[in-house]
Motif scaffolding. Structure first.
Motif, PDB file in Angstrom:
ATOM      1  N   ARG A 165      31.619  54.367  65.618  1.00 53.10           N
ATOM      2  CA  ARG A 165      31.616  53.878  64.412  1.00 53.10           C
ATOM      3  C   ARG A 165      30.359  54.256  63.803  1.00 53.10           C
ATOM      4  O   ARG A 165      30.251  54.953  62.619  1.00 53.10           O
ATOM      5  CB  ARG A 165      31.456  52.408  64.413  1.00 53.10           C
ATOM      6  N   GLU A 168      31.050  58.070  62.626  1.00 52.03           N
ATOM      7  CA  GLU A 168      31.661  58.266  61.476  1.00 52.03           C
ATOM      8  C   GLU A 168      30.937  57.904  60.268  1.00 52.03           C
ATOM      9  O   GLU A 168      30.844  58.706  59.224  1.00 52.03           O
ATOM     10  CB  GLU A 168      33.014  57.348  61.512  1.00 52.03           C
ATOM     11  N   GLU A 427      47.100  61.089  55.294  1.00 51.22           N
ATOM     12  CA  GLU A 427      46.912  59.750  56.404  1.00 51.22           C
ATOM     13  C   GLU A 427      48.280  59.867  57.244  1.00 51.22           C
ATOM     14  O   GLU A 427      48.231  59.101  58.324  1.00 51.22           O
ATOM     15  CB  GLU A 427      46.719  58.576  55.963  1.00 51.22           C
ATOM     16  N   SER A 451      38.035  62.537  65.850  1.00 50.96           N
ATOM     17  CA  SER A 451      37.442  62.171  64.723  1.00 50.96           C
ATOM     18  C   SER A 451      38.567  62.190  63.538  1.00 50.96           C
ATOM     19  O   SER A 451      39.424  63.155  63.471  1.00 50.96           O
ATOM     20  CB  SER A 451      36.287  62.761  64.026  1.00 50.96           C
ATOM     21  N   LEU A 457      38.206  60.075  55.706  1.00 51.79           N
ATOM     22  CA  LEU A 457      37.579  59.153  56.014  1.00 51.79           C
ATOM     23  C   LEU A 457      36.656  58.538  54.694  1.00 51.79           C
ATOM     24  O   LEU A 457      36.637  57.287  54.242  1.00 51.79           O
ATOM     25  CB  LEU A 457      36.233  59.518  56.768  1.00 51.79           C
ATOM     26  N   GLY A 460      38.980  56.298  52.825  1.00 54.61           N
ATOM     27  CA  GLY A 460      39.007  54.853  53.621  1.00 54.61           C
ATOM     28  C   GLY A 460      40.162  54.861  54.665  1.00 54.61           C
ATOM     29  O   GLY A 460      40.334  53.991  55.232  1.00 54.61           O
ATOM     30  N   MET A 462      40.870  54.909  58.390  1.00 57.23           N
ATOM     31  CA  MET A 462      40.164  54.812  59.614  1.00 57.23           C
ATOM     32  C   MET A 462      40.961  55.000  60.783  1.00 57.23           C
ATOM     33  O   MET A 462      40.644  55.021  62.046  1.00 57.23           O
ATOM     34  CB  MET A 462      39.806  53.237  59.625  1.00 57.23           C
ATOM     35  N   ASP A 463      42.374  54.964  60.801  1.00 56.24           N
ATOM     36  CA  ASP A 463      42.980  55.500  61.795  1.00 56.24           C
ATOM     37  C   ASP A 463      44.409  56.564  61.417  1.00 56.24           C
ATOM     38  O   ASP A 463      44.986  56.331  60.472  1.00 56.24           O
ATOM     39  CB  ASP A 463      43.962  54.116  62.381  1.00 56.24           C
ATOM     40  N   GLY A 478      41.870  53.163  68.222  1.00 49.03           N
ATOM     41  CA  GLY A 478      42.875  53.992  67.463  1.00 49.03           C
ATOM     42  C   GLY A 478      44.149  54.014  67.918  1.00 49.03           C
ATOM     43  O   GLY A 478      44.338  53.813  69.205  1.00 49.03           O
TER      44      GLY A 478
END
Length: 572
Positions: A165, A168, A427, A451, A457, A460, A462-463, A478
């Motif tokens: 965290r 990132e 994404e 990453s 990122l 927004g 995150m996975d 993840g």
């Protein structure tokens, strides 16, 4: 036990020149003559090293073990073996796990040791010590070093999972290097290994679940005085184990391995658990395969609310009751009647366990998450299987996903390409990292939790689904598919993936599929060229030639099975 039955009597019990040599040089350490007259000799296998910070307190821990051995009438002798510090060793400590196991095996077998205490903590030190000891098969007990105290940073609890965290946030410019430097000291504020349910904590739970430790071993913090107490008691117990001739092979049964797999799913243990347990099973001679992990983990919900799958830390786990509480909760599913190193059964060891914090340790009726801690997926992209930790996913909807591949041919290509502004992705893309498997890197590093690209990122994201033939740190999280076998370096289908190929992940149906025709794959395979790995000497060359694939435990093919405790050739 009759003195002549002790293995050490083959050294210290001899008369004439041989006995003179074996005893005389030992006496320069100040041992009186009666120490050599039939006391069980207990080896303390110590992975202390200042280059292995997780094990940096082991000199002191070994002294506690010695007190227990002396107290029980044994003769403790400490010896060092190769130590593996996860945070410093390059390219990866996993490259040297098998080498350390060879050191352990030969050190035990070649010396006058009747029983052994394994002092281990950092990720690879636990499996390497157990692997080596399993090949010799003498009375053995494990003492883990314990987790760090929970970190504290700006009024919040932090642990190793927060490294990702922080990383990132740093990449996005949300925190500075000075803030990172401050957080370093706040996170690692005591002796011990990672404070989350990473690989080190998973390995500590694994050896307790296998019955190789005294109850509560896994979770006692390294800084807690009770860690020294359990080391002391383990020193006492190993002497009795020698007298009883209670060997590893009597504890490490098929049922013990099944228990460990089910309990690993319940605690949300590291995916590295799979590769290490397979290697240990190969050494002790228990048949185990990836299908066993999937079958036994299925329908086991997450019972432990620890990072990275949950929110708490190992220190909280101990105060809540530790692994005995989880074992007691799982007694309806696991084998409770098998023996452990203290001579009691699994069920007897957890009979008085009590949960003191249901927020940290759930129950089968009220689990932390319904998602199981481990699944195995197979398909044309992973003919021999790959592993996934659903409980660590940040987006459960990714458990069923189809998207185009973004391919990184190796770790250098990944580093150069990930944040390329000309790379088209969103994404829904699937990040694919090749050639980081056992042979391809070599050593199978923890780079599988790639990453998220910076521009995603910033939106927004995150996975994402990420797939590799490498491993992931147990502290990572993840939707990450790992240990793809066969790996790219040996020409598996994984080597043939190209940008834009559609990949389907279907966790419920245990499927990982590359949507490319057999004809096209055959054409690609005909043009495929193996990597020039560039290692032509030493241990790394030996490793590349003999390491098995991840679904087989990534052990050396010539180390599978046992050597026994008979010395290679008597001397003098």
């Amino acid at each position: 036990m009759d003195k002549k039955e002790l293995r050490s009597r083959g050294w210290f019990g001899k008369s004439g020149k041989d006995g003179f040599i074996y005893r005389a040089w030992m006496k320069n350490q100040g041992f009186p003559a009666d120490e050599f007259e039939g006391r069980p000799v207990i080896g303390i296998c110590n992975t202390f090293s200042e280059l292995t910070p997780c094990n940096g307190h082991f000199r002191e821990l070994a002294e506690s073990v010695k007190r227990g051995v002396w107290e029980a009438g044994g003769f403790p002798l400490e010896f060092p073996v190769m130590s593996l510090g996860e945070t410093l060793i390059k390219p990866t400590a996993m490259l040297y796990r098998n080498l350390a196991s060879m050191d352990v095996e030969e050190s035990i077998r070649a010396n006058p040791i009747d029983g052994v205490v394994l002092l281990c903590g950092c990720d690879k030190t636990t499996p390497s010590l157990v692997m080596g000891a399993s090949s010799v098969d003498i009375p053995t007990i494990v003492v883990s070093g314990g987790p760090m105290l929970t970190g504290r940073y700006r009024g919040k609890t932090i642990g190793t999972s927060d490294v990702w965290r922080f990383s990132e946030a740093y990449r996005q410019g949300q925190i500075s290097q000075d803030e990172l430097t401050t957080a370093e000291a706040c996170m690692c504020r005591s002796s011990g290994h990672c404070a989350v349910m990473g690989t080190a904590s998973t390995m500590a739970c694994m050896v307790e679940a296998l019955g190789l430790t005294l109850p509560e071993n896994a979770a006692i913090p390294a800084a807690d005085s009770r860690r020294k107490v359990i080391a002391h008691l383990s020193g006492r117990r190993i002497v009795d184990m020698v007298k009883e001739d209670l060997r590893l092979s009597q504890v490490l049964t098929r049922q013990a391995f099944e228990n460990a797999i089910m309990l690993n799913a319940a605690i949300g243990g590291s995916t590295n658990f799979v590769i290490h347990l397979l290697a240990i099973a190969g050494r002790i001679g228990v048949e185990l395969n990836l299908d066993d992990f999937d079958r036994l983990s299925a329908q086991v919900p997450l019972l432990v609310n620890l990072q990275p799958s949950g929110g708490y830390f190992m220190e909280d786990f101990y105060y809540a009751g530790g692994l005995p509480v989880v074992i007691k909760e799982m007694l309806s599913r696991i084998h409770g009647d098998i023996i452990t190193v203290n001579g009691k059964t699994v069920a007897e060891n957890c009979a008085t366990a009590e949960c003191f914090d249901p927020e940290v340790i759930g129950s089968l009726e009220k689990p932390v998450k319904e998602l199981t801690g481990l699944v195995v997926v197979k398909g044309n992209l992973a003919e021999n299987g790959a592993v996934l930790k659903p409980s660590a996913s940040l987006k459960p909807e990714l458990m069923q996903h189809r998207g185009p591949a973004i391919v990184f041919e190796d770790i250098d290509h990944y580093k150069a390409r990930l944040d390329d502004p000309n790379l088209e992705m969103d994404e829904n893309s699937v990040l694919v990292l090749k050639n980081v498997g056992p042979k391809g890197y070599p050593g199978m590093p923890e780079v599988g939790n790639m990453s998220i690209p910076k521009r995603l990122l910033e939106k927004g994201v995150m996975d994402m689904v990420r797939i590799s033939d490498g491993r992931m740190s147990g502290t990572g999280f993840g939707t990450v598919v790992l240990h793809v076998s066969p790996e790219a370096a040996v020409g598996g289908t994984f080597a043939l993936v190209q940008d834009g190929d559609m990949i389907e992940l279907d966790v419920e149906n245990r499927r990982l599929h590359l949507d490319v025709s057999d004809e096209e794959l055959a054409r690609r395979r005909a043009n495929w060229q193996p990597l020039d790995l560039g290692y032509d000497r030493g241990y790394v060359n030996l490793y590349i030639k003999h390491v098995t694939q991840s679904h087989e435990g990534a052990d050396m093919d010539f180390l599978i099975g046992g050597s026994g405790d008979v010395v290679t050739r008597d001397s003098h």
